[in-house]
Design a protein around this motif. Sequence first.
Motif, mmCIF file in Angstrom:
data_model
loop_
_atom_site.group_PDB
_atom_site.id
_atom_site.type_symbol
_atom_site.label_atom_id
_atom_site.label_comp_id
_atom_site.label_asym_id
_atom_site.label_seq_id
_atom_site.Cartn_x
_atom_site.Cartn_y
_atom_site.Cartn_z
ATOM 1 N N GLU A 3 0.917 -1.015 -0.100
ATOM 2 C CA GLU A 3 -0.067 -0.095 0.133
ATOM 3 C C GLU A 3 0.859 1.220 0.081
ATOM 4 O O GLU A 3 0.593 2.355 -0.706
ATOM 5 C CB GLU A 3 -1.124 -0.084 1.293
ATOM 6 C CG GLU A 3 -2.122 -0.811 0.810
ATOM 7 C CD GLU A 3 -3.077 -1.036 2.150
ATOM 8 O OE1 GLU A 3 -2.736 -0.633 3.106
ATOM 9 O OE2 GLU A 3 -4.484 -1.286 1.739
ATOM 10 N N SER A 4 1.933 1.005 0.740
ATOM 11 C CA SER A 4 2.664 2.457 0.613
ATOM 12 C C SER A 4 3.577 2.622 -0.628
ATOM 13 O O SER A 4 3.770 3.845 -1.029
ATOM 14 C CB SER A 4 3.752 2.208 1.681
ATOM 15 O OG SER A 4 4.696 1.347 1.734
ATOM 16 N N THR A 35 0.825 4.420 -3.091
ATOM 17 C CA THR A 35 0.826 5.572 -2.617
ATOM 18 C C THR A 35 1.938 6.341 -3.578
ATOM 19 O O THR A 35 1.742 7.142 -4.253
ATOM 20 C CB THR A 35 0.870 5.973 -1.368
ATOM 21 O OG1 THR A 35 1.050 4.880 -0.486
ATOM 22 C CG2 THR A 35 -0.155 6.985 -1.184
ATOM 23 N N GLN A 69 1.160 6.156 -7.448
ATOM 24 C CA GLN A 69 -0.052 6.856 -7.976
ATOM 25 C C GLN A 69 0.360 8.263 -7.705
ATOM 26 O O GLN A 69 -0.157 9.069 -8.722
ATOM 27 C CB GLN A 69 -1.153 6.602 -7.059
ATOM 28 C CG GLN A 69 -1.840 5.196 -7.790
ATOM 29 C CD GLN A 69 -2.939 4.576 -6.602
ATOM 30 O OE1 GLN A 69 -2.908 5.000 -5.508
ATOM 31 N NE2 GLN A 69 -3.911 3.988 -7.502
ATOM 32 N N ASP A 70 0.989 8.736 -6.709
ATOM 33 C CA ASP A 70 1.609 10.184 -6.693
ATOM 34 C C ASP A 70 2.332 10.438 -7.817
ATOM 35 O O ASP A 70 2.231 11.437 -8.644
ATOM 36 C CB ASP A 70 2.353 10.467 -5.341
ATOM 37 C CG ASP A 70 1.589 10.332 -4.235
ATOM 38 O OD1 ASP A 70 2.049 10.348 -3.130
ATOM 39 O OD2 ASP A 70 0.170 10.610 -4.443
#
Lengths: 441, 476
Positions: free
Chosen positions: A422-423, A426, A429-430
Amino acid sequence: MSVGAPRGLASSGQKLITEMLHPLSAAEEQLSPWPDVTISVGVEKQEPGLTNGTPVEMSNPASTLQLIDRLQLDDELEADTQDPSETHDLFVTVDDPKKHVLTMETYITYRVSTKTTRIEFDLPEYCVRRRYQDFDWLRTKLEDSQPTHLIPPLPEKFVMKGVVDRFSEEFVETRMKALDKFLKRVADHPVLSFNPHLNAFLTAKDLNKRQGLALLTKVGESVKHVTGGYKLRARPSEFCAMGEYLDTFSQKLGTLDRIAQRILKEQSEYLTELREYSSVYSSWAGSEEQLQRPLEGVAGCVTTCCGAMEDLSDSTSQDFLPVLREYVLYIESMKNVLRKRDQSQAEYEGRLEAAVLRKQEDRTPIPVEVEKCQDKVECFNADLKADWERWQRNKRQDFKQLLTGMADKNINYYEKCQAAWESLLTVLQDKQTEDKTSETN
Amino acid sequence: MHFGLLISIKFPQNILELTHVPLPFSNLKFINIFLFFIGFSGIHTVMRIKSAHIKQQLSRCVIREDGGGRTGRFGGSRLLRRMEICVSEAEKRSCRNAVSMLETFTVYLIETRPLEPTADGRNSSPDSVWRRYSEFELLRNYLIISYPYIVMPPLPEKRAEFVWHKLSADNMDPDFVERRRVGLENFLLRVASHSVLSNDKILHHFLTKEQGWKDLVHETGFQAKADSRLRALNAIFRVRSPNKHLMEVKHYSDELQSYTSQLLRARTRVADRLYAVYKVHGNYGRIFSEWSVIEKEMGDGLQSAGHHIDAYAASIDDILEEEEHYADQLKEYLFYAEALRAVCRKHELTQFELEMASQDLISKKQQREELATGIVRTFSFKGITNKIFGQEAPEQREARLNLLEELTSEGEEAVKEKTAECDEHAERAVTDILQFKEQKDKDLQEALISYALMQISMCKKGIQVWSNARECFLKM
């Protein structure tokens, strides 16, 4: 198999339980937080050497009755979670392993700490160092002096597989946990915990193992002296059921062990491939520009998952498997006790038959020994049943804990992996939105 | 030109249109979607249709916030603005081939529909063409020959490679056919959205003309060029002054090829191992079941925990099947790397030909000079024979001089042409390579994101199952 209405012992000369003075009736402190006081009340009438409830004349039924009474009492107090016969006045811990290197041998000792309020112990606290041999001695002594009771098992004595290092941290840790469990089980046992051998083990500076407590050994041998040649007629069905259960259970545990080992093997091979997989992402990142960070991110994530898998495998081999194996040993002990019970019943039946025949021939009355035999058998049966109940309760607790633990470790593993991915997501996606905005600009 | 989103449900024989929604965004890329429900305004949706029947007929699509979808990834779509394209079905056919043997193969249905309504304001009905894999190959080969400076989008693999043990390596396997269908559609979408390729006539015919297309292709005479090009590309030659930039790109393409194939292999091995780990857990289910029989209070808890662990063991099949999508994305770029390399090699070849032509011109010029001035600078057979047998007649000399003049000017023309070809190729290639790189970065980043999402989903499933089992254990 709960103990219902207590049956009067059918042997001669014994009063029915309802007529006997309730050992706890003397003290009002039935529900006191220090139940040891009540125990002492019942016990102090007798010689300290015979508090272990060995099948000797008078003391045996008293101890068993005590047991039954306690069971009765505590049924009203608490339901299923707590073992009613636990005394909670003797606490033992095994920790702090240390290696001793001598000229002739090298071995590990463990610190055995005791805290107690019992009067059988001179001091409230003790701290001694013991090695595996000492535990083995204790167990043998307990088995000899308490043949009708189930003695908890010890971890394996010999390390057969040449690969395992006797002094490796993991091995010592696992063994120590098992020794701790052994002592705790003995200390929690209402009868075994009063055994003078245990007392000596916990308190003596120097365990002089050759000097037995002669008194007890003699007593114990009376049961051990079951001569062969007696054939068992009819084993009561409950003991048959116990035997069958133990056989099947032992088999299932064996299979569980094999499955767990197989899983470990597969997990280890998975781990190998996963590491290789991660390194390919790293290498690829080296030849990319925009994709370098994402690819390295994936490599890092996969590596984290590798670590998590390692932890999972470690806990399986260190926490899960040893408990399984220990229960297999426990089952063997229990089977032994069942066998001894059978033998003692066989002896009784054999003697009874002989005596009856003789009576028919020349009218000699049935000798006292035969009645004593009957008592022995009945005590044995009662002890065994009580121990069986305890054992079942403990087994349920232990396996509940074991399997919940296994589920927890697996959940833990997936949580760690999920967090890592999950990290990474992020970050990816960023980056993607970053790229998009720079594109449209 | 307006952009519209066509939403419809497809059934075996006809398409049911639900709605045609016109959208005002100017840079909207849209995709061919068959969906039951869509939301706009910033909803990122991934639709994955599981039902086998529908799966065969609908394609997987991704809609993103700006409304661009799979085709949104594909640059400025020329052809796609005018028509929507999809490969919607696959069918097995059998026929007798050239040697009278019964051959079974799969054909794919390409459907196209022009988006603009026809002159009378109605939406025209879709065109459909059945094509088999070898025809796609033919199209691609033609395009490669005709546009050698374009990094050609790849076709899905001919045979199943990098299979993990459960997956079938059979070309007739329905899962393989399904993934191939998606790959073929991807190929067409990429080609149709390419600024240069989308204008090709043969491509248009491929999409619309079922009969006679093959003849059209062969009429272009590309086959001869293809053969010679293949020979040339495989030949080993050295270029004196290679284009530095393109050499770097070639080196990169080798690396890309190497890493993607390593990754695919490693992933396969990981998949195999993970499969084993999950499946062995299935044994727990069985043993718990057997064990629960002899237990009283523990029985129920054990039994239900066992069921959950069984479900855990079974879940790996779907998980790994979904991962194949990621593998396909990697494979696409494995093949793309080959295409990239081919462009670089083509340039090298052209460069080499140029250098050969230049060499040839120089030697012709030298010969002419010698003949004209009579000064022999270099060793020549003619020179020796002249010395031995005497000078040739002036008419012969005249003739040879004229010939050499002709050849020299031809040579100069050739060099000029080749130089132009080389430069043009380089220029166009560099442009396309840049586009390719941007596309690659975007595509692979998206692939990594979807892979991370897959992993997260797998972890969530694992947590769920083990939590359920835990609940059962607590009830023991």
